[in-house]
Design an enzyme around this catalytic site. Structure first.
Site, PDB file in Angstrom:
ATOM      1  N   HIS A 116      39.395  33.136  50.519  1.00 59.22           N
ATOM      2  CA  HIS A 116      40.079  33.039  50.362  1.00 59.22           C
ATOM      3  C   HIS A 116      40.931  33.572  51.949  1.00 59.22           C
ATOM      4  O   HIS A 116      39.637  34.065  52.621  1.00 59.22           O
ATOM      5  CB  HIS A 116      41.391  33.319  49.683  1.00 59.22           C
ATOM      6  CG  HIS A 116      41.056  32.758  48.157  1.00 59.22           C
ATOM      7  ND1 HIS A 116      41.157  31.141  48.017  1.00 59.22           N
ATOM      8  CD2 HIS A 116      40.139  33.387  46.997  1.00 59.22           C
ATOM      9  CE1 HIS A 116      40.210  31.367  46.876  1.00 59.22           C
ATOM     10  NE2 HIS A 116      39.964  32.237  46.438  1.00 59.22           N
ATOM     11  N   GLU A 153      43.335  39.185  45.576  1.00 56.63           N
ATOM     12  CA  GLU A 153      41.410  38.486  45.551  1.00 56.63           C
ATOM     13  C   GLU A 153      40.855  38.471  47.307  1.00 56.63           C
ATOM     14  O   GLU A 153      39.937  38.636  47.559  1.00 56.63           O
ATOM     15  CB  GLU A 153      41.290  36.903  45.514  1.00 56.63           C
ATOM     16  CG  GLU A 153      39.924  36.397  45.153  1.00 56.63           C
ATOM     17  CD  GLU A 153      39.789  35.250  44.744  1.00 56.63           C
ATOM     18  OE1 GLU A 153      38.689  34.697  44.890  1.00 56.63           O
ATOM     19  OE2 GLU A 153      40.756  34.650  44.068  1.00 56.63           O
ATOM     20  N   HIS A 209      33.993  36.430  45.170  1.00 50.89           N
ATOM     21  CA  HIS A 209      35.457  36.079  44.775  1.00 50.89           C
ATOM     22  C   HIS A 209      35.526  36.365  43.725  1.00 50.89           C
ATOM     23  O   HIS A 209      34.667  37.443  43.308  1.00 50.89           O
ATOM     24  CB  HIS A 209      35.192  34.831  44.742  1.00 50.89           C
ATOM     25  CG  HIS A 209      35.177  33.439  45.616  1.00 50.89           C
ATOM     26  ND1 HIS A 209      36.543  32.807  45.807  1.00 50.89           N
ATOM     27  CD2 HIS A 209      34.178  32.798  46.142  1.00 50.89           C
ATOM     28  CE1 HIS A 209      36.366  32.038  46.451  1.00 50.89           C
ATOM     29  NE2 HIS A 209      35.499  32.356  47.099  1.00 50.89           N
ATOM     30  N   GLU A 291      31.327  35.015  41.520  1.00 48.94           N
ATOM     31  CA  GLU A 291      33.131  36.227  40.997  1.00 48.94           C
ATOM     32  C   GLU A 291      32.676  36.807  40.316  1.00 48.94           C
ATOM     33  O   GLU A 291      32.144  37.162  38.835  1.00 48.94           O
ATOM     34  CB  GLU A 291      33.649  34.834  40.024  1.00 48.94           C
ATOM     35  CG  GLU A 291      33.737  33.544  40.394  1.00 48.94           C
ATOM     36  CD  GLU A 291      34.382  33.302  40.717  1.00 48.94           C
ATOM     37  OE1 GLU A 291      36.057  34.047  41.117  1.00 48.94           O
ATOM     38  OE2 GLU A 291      35.414  31.802  41.137  1.00 48.94           O
TER      39      GLU A 291
END
Length: 328
Positions: A116, A153, A209, A291
């Site tokens: 992101h 995030e 992430h 993640e």
């Protein structure tokens, strides 16, 4: 998996639709999954501490692991990015620079893809544009998720990316980031993120992430590319080496951080294979996603918001990358 920001659910390019939550595993189950020789992650952990065995890309023998800096001695990095993306523009060296250090990664190129972008919140129209990922079309990018207290995030991934870059450069690697918070001010799109690694001829690429699942869903997982041959996507040449990279990252991440493998995806292995992520589908170099934990779980959130723990996360990821590149 659906991620939520400020209470709003969405399905973005890096998330599947919500799935029924699997029964949680107790500590004994997680321990067995991590340590029993027959379990995949147990094998990975064995590799991480100096064992040898067979990987998804063929037989390899793990060499000694070396670290440029331990979590207690490495200089912390504080991300300059803010959620509105209005920080000072970095110099070009912030996104791509060659290390002057000698080390085991001298001559190797690593691309780090911070998930992101803090500026995505201000560029909804741009990030909602559809892009082709081979198997289908998806949004260019998303805002990502956040903790219940509002730590995003995007900020997390950028912070870990900078810490990871420092460690890898100390090992001699040339490191390129797909973005640096405000450069570009949003995105880049998932197809461009893959293209940056391809153009750099990266020896390894990793996308950082943190997940946005339900309270009680805990742990990390590493996402591996599935074998995809559709449209512009052809992951067949990188499936094997990417699995090798992912297994090594998972084993070292577990060992260094103590974060358990996910109790809601991956069946306790810490590994998940997916074919719906443009950053993997369009990659022509070995690449995985990690993640690092679930931002919506209070226990994981306490770790993800800790600078000391983020240093450990960067260290664990780096040691997995070093292990992979020393054997490639």
């Amino acid at each position: 998996m659906a991620a939520r920001v400020a209470g709003v659910s969405y399905v973005g390019p890096d998330f599947d639709p919500p799935q029924p939550r699997r029964p949680r595993r107790g500590p004994l189950t997680v321990a067995l999954a991590a340590l029993v020789p027959g379990a995949l992650l147990g094998w990975v952990v064995y590799e991480a501490v100096g064992g040898s065995g067979s990987s998804g890309s063929g037989s390899t023998t793990a060499g000694p692991r070396t670290s440029a800096a331990s979590p207690s001695t490495a200089e912390p990095w504080s991300a300059p990015a803010t959620d509105d993306g209005k920080q000072k523009s970095p110099s070009p060296s912030h996104t791509s620079r060659a290390s002057t250090a000698d080390g085991p990664l001298k001559g190797k190129v690593v691309v780090i893809d911070p998930g992101h972008n803090p500026g995505n919140f201000s560029h909804a129209a741009e990030i909602n544009r559809q892009v082709d990922i081979g198997t289908n079309k998806k949004e260019c990018d998303t805002t990502g998720t956040s903790t219940n207290a509002g730590y995003t995030e995007a900020r997390f991934s950028l912070d870990v990316a900078h810490r990871l870059r420092t460690i890898l450069e100390q090992q001699g690697a040339t490191v390129k980031l797909t973005h640096d918070g405000d450069s570009p001010p949003w995105g880049p799109c998932v197809d461009e993120r893959a293209r940056i690694g391809n153009t750099a001829h990266a020896d390894a690429a990793i996308s950082i992430h943190a997940d946005g699942s339900a309270e009680g869903d805990r742990g990390f997982h590493v996402i591996l590319p599935a074998s995809v041959h559709a449209g512009a996507a052809d992951t067949r040449p990188i499936v094997g080496p990417s699995r090798d990279l992912g297994e090594r990252v998972a084993g070292n991440f577990l060992r260094v951080t103590g974060e358990p493998p996910s109790n809601y995806v991956g069946k306790g292995t810490g590994l998940v294979t997916r074919q719906d992520l443009g950053g993997l589908n369009l990659s022509t170099v070995p690449k995985v996603f990690i993640e690092c934990g679930n931002m919506r779980d209070s226990k994981d959130a306490a770790l993800l918001t800790s600078g000391a723990w983020r240093q450990k996360a960067a260290q664990g990821i780096s040691e997995g990358i070093v292990s992979f590149l020393r054997e490639s």
